[in-house]
Design an enzyme around this catalytic site. Structure first.
Site, mmCIF file in Angstrom:
data_model
loop_
_atom_site.group_PDB
_atom_site.id
_atom_site.type_symbol
_atom_site.label_atom_id
_atom_site.label_comp_id
_atom_site.label_asym_id
_atom_site.label_seq_id
_atom_site.Cartn_x
_atom_site.Cartn_y
_atom_site.Cartn_z
ATOM 1 N N ILE A 11 0.829 -1.581 0.251
ATOM 2 C CA ILE A 11 -0.203 -0.064 0.242
ATOM 3 C C ILE A 11 0.715 1.148 0.215
ATOM 4 C CG2 ILE A 11 -0.490 0.695 2.518
ATOM 5 C CD1 ILE A 11 -3.285 0.659 1.643
ATOM 6 N N ASN A 24 -2.153 1.987 15.785
ATOM 7 C CA ASN A 24 -2.756 1.849 17.484
ATOM 8 C C ASN A 24 -3.611 3.198 17.888
ATOM 9 O OD1 ASN A 24 -0.532 3.132 18.314
ATOM 10 N ND2 ASN A 24 0.552 1.260 17.708
ATOM 11 N N GLY A 32 4.137 -4.046 11.506
ATOM 12 C CA GLY A 32 2.806 -3.918 10.206
ATOM 13 C C GLY A 32 2.441 -3.319 8.442
ATOM 14 N N ASP A 34 1.418 -0.456 9.866
ATOM 15 C CA ASP A 34 1.487 0.824 10.773
ATOM 16 C C ASP A 34 3.509 1.349 10.741
ATOM 17 O OD1 ASP A 34 1.062 2.265 13.929
ATOM 18 O OD2 ASP A 34 1.092 3.255 11.851
ATOM 19 N N SER A 117 -6.773 -5.040 10.857
ATOM 20 C CA SER A 117 -7.019 -5.660 12.116
ATOM 21 C C SER A 117 -6.906 -7.535 11.826
ATOM 22 C CB SER A 117 -8.805 -5.373 12.687
ATOM 23 O OG SER A 117 -8.934 -4.313 13.710
ATOM 24 N N THR A 118 -6.558 -7.621 10.224
ATOM 25 C CA THR A 118 -6.266 -8.865 9.960
ATOM 26 C C THR A 118 -4.732 -10.037 10.855
ATOM 27 O OG1 THR A 118 -5.903 -8.646 8.187
ATOM 28 C CG2 THR A 118 -8.274 -9.556 8.147
ATOM 29 N N TYR A 121 -3.802 -7.586 15.137
ATOM 30 C CA TYR A 121 -5.005 -7.845 16.169
ATOM 31 C C TYR A 121 -6.178 -8.832 15.835
ATOM 32 C CZ TYR A 121 -4.569 -2.585 17.445
ATOM 33 O OH TYR A 121 -3.842 -1.654 18.231
HETATM 34 N N1 APR Z 1 0.801 -3.466 2.426
HETATM 35 C C1 APR Z 1 -0.895 -3.116 2.584
HETATM 36 N N2 APR Z 1 -0.731 -4.522 3.187
HETATM 37 C C2 APR Z 1 0.546 -4.198 4.469
HETATM 38 C C3 APR Z 1 1.657 -4.004 4.531
HETATM 39 C C4 APR Z 1 1.386 -3.372 3.120
HETATM 40 N N3 APR Z 1 3.230 -2.673 3.319
HETATM 41 N N4 APR Z 1 2.112 -4.561 5.440
HETATM 42 C C5 APR Z 1 1.497 -5.345 6.296
HETATM 43 N N5 APR Z 1 -0.242 -5.633 5.788
HETATM 44 C C6 APR Z 1 -1.222 -6.034 5.983
HETATM 45 C C7 APR Z 1 -0.748 -7.311 6.931
HETATM 46 O O1 APR Z 1 -0.513 -8.215 6.106
HETATM 47 C C8 APR Z 1 -2.176 -7.707 7.374
HETATM 48 O O2 APR Z 1 -3.073 -7.823 6.124
HETATM 49 O O3 APR Z 1 -1.991 -5.110 7.123
HETATM 50 C C9 APR Z 1 -3.048 -6.025 7.258
HETATM 51 C C10 APR Z 1 -3.232 -5.863 8.330
HETATM 52 O O4 APR Z 1 -2.178 -5.949 9.303
HETATM 53 P P1 APR Z 1 -1.329 -4.978 10.636
HETATM 54 O O5 APR Z 1 -0.748 -4.119 10.417
HETATM 55 O O6 APR Z 1 -0.893 -6.346 11.751
HETATM 56 O O7 APR Z 1 -2.104 -4.385 11.136
HETATM 57 P P2 APR Z 1 -3.351 -5.042 12.330
HETATM 58 O O8 APR Z 1 -3.976 -5.995 12.263
HETATM 59 O O9 APR Z 1 -4.943 -4.239 12.057
HETATM 60 O O10 APR Z 1 -3.198 -4.941 13.453
HETATM 61 C C11 APR Z 1 -2.246 -3.581 14.527
HETATM 62 O O11 APR Z 1 -0.580 -3.494 14.801
HETATM 63 O O12 APR Z 1 1.368 -2.431 13.767
HETATM 64 C C12 APR Z 1 0.386 -2.225 14.308
HETATM 65 O O13 APR Z 1 0.933 0.256 15.559
HETATM 66 C C13 APR Z 1 -0.362 -1.025 14.591
HETATM 67 O O14 APR Z 1 -0.689 -2.180 17.675
HETATM 68 C C14 APR Z 1 -1.680 -2.235 15.122
HETATM 69 C C15 APR Z 1 -1.472 -3.339 15.492
#
Ligand code: APR
Length: 167
Positions: A11, A24, A32, A34, A117-118, A121
């Site tokens: 993304i 978060n 991730g 973020d 969230s997948t 979270y």
């Molecule tokens: N581009 C697109 N999608 C991505 C990328 C990227 N560069 N990197 C990771 N993802 C995907 C992951 O594979 C997953 O499918 O984003 C989705 C959400 O996963 P997370 O990033 O772990 O987010 P989430 O599950 O919402 O957890 C949020 O994690 O990173 C911390 O600060 C954040 O505490 C918060 C928590």
């Protein structure tokens, strides 16, 4: 009519009006997507986020895109999965709805979402895809200025889930 499509990709590379960050509540970065967004946007993103005073689950706040190709980042905080009986689906739907509302309110036309969230979270990917597609369809019917919504999947598995639901 708003175009909804699913792609597999990073993304942080998308040249759209806004990419949505799965943040978060501190909005000060994490791992991730973020972590990837903050790494690509540069330290000025964190500086701007520091002024926002955090974000509640289900809410959304917007910043500039800084060094990203996207002109804006919409930060939203998804629910932590706790088995599905604690209002998780409503909070997740709100993340998508509030992000679309914020984008439309600022005259943005193209928005890309990760699978909120997948990851960390723990929200089951298939349940999350059901909620995400339904919530976006409902939100863009209300905010017709949104021209395109991209579900940016980071795995073929997620891409399959979204492709199925958008068919
Ligand atoms: N581009 C697109 N999608 C991505 C990328 C990227 N560069 N990197 C990771 N993802 C995907 C992951 O594979 C997953 O499918 O984003 C989705 C959400 O996963 P997370 O990033 O772990 O987010 P989430 O599950 O919402 O957890 C949020 O994690 O990173 C911390 O600060 C954040 O505490 C918060 C928590």
């Amino acid at each position: 009519m708003t175009e909804l499509r699913a792609i597999r990709g990073d993304i942080t590379t998308l040249d759209v009006d806004a990419i949505v960050n799965a943040a978060n509540e501190t909005l000060l970065g994490g791992s991730g997507v973020d972590g990837a967004i903050h790494a690509a946007a540069g330290p000025e993103l964190r500086d701007e986020c520091r002024e926002l005073g955090g974000c509640e689950p289900g809410e959304a706040k917007m910043t500039g895109g800084h060094r990203l190709p996207a002109t804006h980042v919409i930060h939203t905080v998804g629910p932590i999965w706790r088995g599905g009986q604690h209002g998780e689906s409503e909070v997740l739907a709100s993340c998508y709805r509030e992000s679309i509302r914020l984008a439309a309110g600022h005259g943005l036309a193209t928005v890309a979402f990760p699978c909120i969230s997948t990851g960390t979270y723990g929200y089951p990917q298939d349940y999350a895809a059901d909620v995400a597609v339904a919530a976006v369809r409902e939100a863009v019917a209300e905010h017709r200025s949104i021209r395109e919504v991209i579900f940016c999947c980071y795995s073929d598995y997620d891409l399959g889930l979204y492709t199925e639901r958008l068919a």
